[in-house]
Design a protein around this motif. Structure first.
Motif, PDB file in Angstrom:
ATOM      1  N   ASN A   1     -42.106  51.789 -83.110  1.00  0.00           N
ATOM      2  CA  ASN A   1     -42.406  51.102 -81.858  1.00  0.00           C
ATOM      3  C   ASN A   1     -41.203  51.143 -80.929  1.00  0.00           C
ATOM      4  OD1 ASN A   1     -40.612  49.119 -82.851  1.00  0.00           O
ATOM      5  ND2 ASN A   1     -42.284  47.973 -83.792  1.00  0.00           N
ATOM      6  N   SER A   2     -41.314  50.490 -79.810  1.00  0.00           N
ATOM      7  CA  SER A   2     -40.260  50.546 -78.797  1.00  0.00           C
ATOM      8  C   SER A   2     -39.023  49.751 -79.178  1.00  0.00           C
ATOM      9  CB  SER A   2     -40.793  50.021 -77.456  1.00  0.00           C
ATOM     10  OG  SER A   2     -41.243  48.674 -77.586  1.00  0.00           O
ATOM     11  N   ARG A   3     -39.085  48.972 -80.263  1.00  0.00           N
ATOM     12  CA  ARG A   3     -37.941  48.185 -80.717  1.00  0.00           C
ATOM     13  C   ARG A   3     -37.618  48.518 -82.171  1.00  0.00           C
ATOM     14  NH1 ARG A   3     -40.086  42.356 -78.242  1.00  0.00           N
ATOM     15  NH2 ARG A   3     -40.818  43.228 -76.257  1.00  0.00           N
ATOM     16  N   PHE A   4     -37.735  49.782 -82.493  1.00  0.00           N
ATOM     17  CA  PHE A   4     -37.566  50.236 -83.869  1.00  0.00           C
ATOM     18  C   PHE A   4     -36.129  50.053 -84.349  1.00  0.00           C
ATOM     19  CE2 PHE A   4     -36.719  53.657 -86.948  1.00  0.00           C
ATOM     20  CZ  PHE A   4     -37.704  53.396 -87.886  1.00  0.00           C
ATOM     21  N   SER A   5     -35.151  50.346 -83.510  1.00  0.00           N
ATOM     22  CA  SER A   5     -33.736  50.207 -83.841  1.00  0.00           C
ATOM     23  C   SER A   5     -33.067  49.302 -82.813  1.00  0.00           C
ATOM     24  CB  SER A   5     -33.059  51.583 -83.868  1.00  0.00           C
ATOM     25  OG  SER A   5     -33.008  52.135 -82.559  1.00  0.00           O
ATOM     26  N   PRO A   6     -31.872  48.774 -83.094  1.00  0.00           N
ATOM     27  CA  PRO A   6     -31.204  47.922 -82.107  1.00  0.00           C
ATOM     28  C   PRO A   6     -30.985  48.619 -80.768  1.00  0.00           C
ATOM     29  CG  PRO A   6     -30.182  47.643 -84.246  1.00  0.00           C
ATOM     30  CD  PRO A   6     -31.161  48.764 -84.393  1.00  0.00           C
ATOM     31  N   SER A   7     -30.641  49.901 -80.780  1.00  0.00           N
ATOM     32  CA  SER A   7     -30.440  50.611 -79.522  1.00  0.00           C
ATOM     33  C   SER A   7     -31.747  50.736 -78.743  1.00  0.00           C
ATOM     34  CB  SER A   7     -29.854  51.995 -79.791  1.00  0.00           C
ATOM     35  OG  SER A   7     -28.561  51.900 -80.364  1.00  0.00           O
ATOM     36  N   MET A   8     -32.851  50.954 -79.439  1.00  0.00           N
ATOM     37  CA  MET A   8     -34.147  51.003 -78.764  1.00  0.00           C
ATOM     38  C   MET A   8     -34.546  49.621 -78.248  1.00  0.00           C
ATOM     39  SD  MET A   8     -36.284  53.625 -81.230  1.00  0.00           S
ATOM     40  CE  MET A   8     -37.765  53.489 -80.223  1.00  0.00           C
ATOM     41  N   TYR A   9     -34.174  48.575 -78.964  1.00  0.00           N
ATOM     42  CA  TYR A   9     -34.433  47.211 -78.488  1.00  0.00           C
ATOM     43  C   TYR A   9     -33.675  46.960 -77.184  1.00  0.00           C
ATOM     44  CZ  TYR A   9     -34.554  42.095 -78.523  1.00  0.00           C
ATOM     45  OH  TYR A   9     -34.730  40.767 -78.194  1.00  0.00           O
ATOM     46  N   ILE A  10     -32.426  47.401 -77.133  1.00  0.00           N
ATOM     47  CA  ILE A  10     -31.625  47.226 -75.915  1.00  0.00           C
ATOM     48  C   ILE A  10     -32.228  48.023 -74.762  1.00  0.00           C
ATOM     49  CG2 ILE A  10     -29.343  47.661 -74.917  1.00  0.00           C
ATOM     50  CD1 ILE A  10     -28.228  47.233 -77.793  1.00  0.00           C
ATOM     51  N   TYR A  11     -32.636  49.246 -75.030  1.00  0.00           N
ATOM     52  CA  TYR A  11     -33.247  50.084 -73.999  1.00  0.00           C
ATOM     53  C   TYR A  11     -34.536  49.452 -73.483  1.00  0.00           C
ATOM     54  CZ  TYR A  11     -35.319  54.242 -71.832  1.00  0.00           C
ATOM     55  OH  TYR A  11     -35.887  55.117 -70.961  1.00  0.00           O
ATOM     56  N   ASP A  12     -35.359  48.930 -74.393  1.00  0.00           N
ATOM     57  CA  ASP A  12     -36.617  48.313 -73.989  1.00  0.00           C
ATOM     58  C   ASP A  12     -36.370  47.049 -73.165  1.00  0.00           C
ATOM     59  OD1 ASP A  12     -39.650  47.939 -74.414  1.00  0.00           O
ATOM     60  OD2 ASP A  12     -38.807  46.048 -75.146  1.00  0.00           O
ATOM     61  N   ALA A  13     -35.379  46.243 -73.575  1.00  0.00           N
ATOM     62  CA  ALA A  13     -35.097  45.013 -72.835  1.00  0.00           C
ATOM     63  C   ALA A  13     -34.590  45.310 -71.425  1.00  0.00           C
ATOM     64  CB  ALA A  13     -34.075  44.169 -73.597  1.00  0.00           C
ATOM     65  N   ALA A  14     -33.797  46.355 -71.276  1.00  0.00           N
ATOM     66  CA  ALA A  14     -33.192  46.642 -69.976  1.00  0.00           C
ATOM     67  C   ALA A  14     -34.143  47.376 -69.040  1.00  0.00           C
ATOM     68  CB  ALA A  14     -31.907  47.444 -70.169  1.00  0.00           C
ATOM     69  N   PHE A  15     -34.840  48.402 -69.536  1.00  0.00           N
ATOM     70  CA  PHE A  15     -35.575  49.292 -68.638  1.00  0.00           C
ATOM     71  C   PHE A  15     -37.089  49.116 -68.690  1.00  0.00           C
ATOM     72  CE2 PHE A  15     -31.599  51.502 -69.777  1.00  0.00           C
ATOM     73  CZ  PHE A  15     -31.029  51.543 -68.521  1.00  0.00           C
ATOM     74  N   THR A  16     -37.590  48.374 -69.655  1.00  0.00           N
ATOM     75  CA  THR A  16     -39.020  48.082 -69.692  1.00  0.00           C
ATOM     76  C   THR A  16     -39.301  46.654 -69.258  1.00  0.00           C
ATOM     77  OG1 THR A  16     -39.329  49.685 -71.488  1.00  0.00           O
ATOM     78  CG2 THR A  16     -41.077  48.061 -71.143  1.00  0.00           C
ATOM     79  N   ARG A  17     -38.526  45.718 -69.807  1.00  0.00           N
ATOM     80  CA  ARG A  17     -38.711  44.307 -69.450  1.00  0.00           C
ATOM     81  C   ARG A  17     -37.789  43.857 -68.325  1.00  0.00           C
ATOM     82  NH1 ARG A  17     -38.007  41.524 -75.131  1.00  0.00           N
ATOM     83  NH2 ARG A  17     -36.784  43.396 -75.579  1.00  0.00           N
ATOM     84  N   ASN A  18     -36.857  44.711 -67.907  1.00  0.00           N
ATOM     85  CA  ASN A  18     -35.932  44.394 -66.813  1.00  0.00           C
ATOM     86  C   ASN A  18     -35.156  43.098 -67.070  1.00  0.00           C
ATOM     87  OD1 ASN A  18     -36.660  46.661 -65.234  1.00  0.00           O
ATOM     88  ND2 ASN A  18     -38.448  45.554 -64.455  1.00  0.00           N
ATOM     89  N   ASN A  19     -34.847  42.846 -68.332  1.00  0.00           N
ATOM     90  CA  ASN A  19     -34.070  41.665 -68.720  1.00  0.00           C
ATOM     91  C   ASN A  19     -32.676  42.137 -69.113  1.00  0.00           C
ATOM     92  OD1 ASN A  19     -33.059  39.248 -69.711  1.00  0.00           O
ATOM     93  ND2 ASN A  19     -34.975  38.683 -70.731  1.00  0.00           N
TER      94      ASN A  19
END
Length: 335
Positions: free
Chosen positions: A280-298
């Motif tokens: 999924n989009s939060r599979f690894s910590p780096s993917m979690y960071i990417y999802d939070a910044a560029f998908t959720r804009n948080n």
């Protein structure tokens, strides 16, 4: 009227001149010859270290400071989302959200499993290949080194695409060949997706670390190897009990750098996520960071997760270093 200055010639015979008079007569004392040389050495060190400090500040300290600063703020939209967006200070709220988010904790667990598979295989495999090359068993040694190192020259994205082709049913010749032997395997299934990702990283980095170990083995004195042969040690015993302990520092260095890179796992899973629902989009910590910044804009949440990942990386690296120093201390004392 002032009296004439006293000269050494006017002193009575057998009378020694005073130190002040002797020094004034001989002129100023010469400067220490080591002081200018010391200044030149410090100046040369400053010139050589300046590029390093510039890169350290611009590439590491400024981004880390920016991430820490962003982690204490959050973007707020008053008026039920219709007002202008403003940045507000939230303190440690983003850190609390990260550390209590089950998806982030699950990403950390994924990295732990991935590291337990990937790091031992990489270190042991690259060391075994280096020992084989150093033993002279492998012929055409230079061509073997080139062939093992070539996958490292392939960019990570291209490597992931190649293995995605080999992992995809209906496209992969490997899966078709296994199917003819009545062997069905889903490389991107729930139990095989992490080993599949570790296999891509192994294929890319095994040859590079093999070169590191081989260079360290070349520095081992040949007299020690010959002495082990004279004592009756065979090739396997020489490799495990003589050569391997002498390259222990290289083993620790490779293991620590591999751990740091494993914590930053991003390229392989984000490409494989297009073909596997297990990633999924939060599979690894780096993917979690990417999802939070560029998908959720948080960006505050992404910055807090980045700081947490950095702290984990520093803590683990420090732990490996301390453990290595403690294990080396008794050996040095015994010598």
């Amino acid at each position: 009227m002032s009296s004439p200055a006293t000269t050494p010639a006017s002193l009575p015979s057998g009378t020694a001149a005073r130190p002040s008079q002797a020094s004034s007569a001989a002129g100023p004392a010469p400067r220490s010859p080591g002081r200018p040389a010391r200044r030149r050495e410090l100046g040369a060190c400053g010139v050589l270290m300046t590029p390093f400090f510039i890169l350290l500040v611009t590439i590491f300290l400024i981004p880390v400071g920016t991430a820490v600063w962003l982690s204490f703020f959050s973007d707020d939209e008053p008026g039920l989302g219709f007002g202008p967006e403003r940045r507000v200070f939230v303190g440690l709220r983003s850190y609390s959200a990260v550390l209590t988010d089950p998806t982030f904790l699950g990403a950390l667990g994924t990295i732990v499993v991935y590291s337990l598979i990937y790091i031992p295989l990489l270190v042991i495999g690259s060391l075994a290949l280096a020992l084989l090359l150093d033993s002279g068993v492998v012929r055409l040694r230079s061509w073997a080194q080139l062939g093992l190192f070539l996958p490292h020259a392939v960019p990570g994205i291209i490597a992931a695409i190649i293995w995605l082709y080999l992992y995809t049913p209906g496209l992969s010749p490997v899966i078709d060949l296994l199917g003819k032997a009545d062997i069905t395997i889903d490389f991107l299934g729930v139990h095989t997706v992490i080993p599949a990702i570790a296999n891509i990283a192994l294929w890319s980095n095994l040859g590079y670390n093999m070169v590191v170990f081989y260079a360290a083995l070349q520095a081992v004195p040949r007299e020690i190897i010959e002495a082990s042969h004279v004592d009756g040690a065979g090739p396997v015993r020489t490799a495990l009990q003589v050569k391997t302990p002498l390259v222990r520092s290289s083993i620790v260095m490779v293991a620590m750098f591999t751990l740091i890179f494993a914590l930053q796992l991003f390229t392989e899973p984000i490409l494989l996520s297009q073909s596997s629902p297990m990633i999924n989009s939060r599979f690894s910590p780096s993917m979690y960071i990417y999802d939070a910044a560029f998908t959720r804009n948080n960006y505050g949440l992404a910055a807090a997760a980045s700081v947490v990942l950095l702290i984990c990386t520093i803590a683990l690296s420090y732990g490996v270093t301390r453990w290595t120093n403690r294990t080396d201390a008794p050996e040095e004392a015994a010598r």
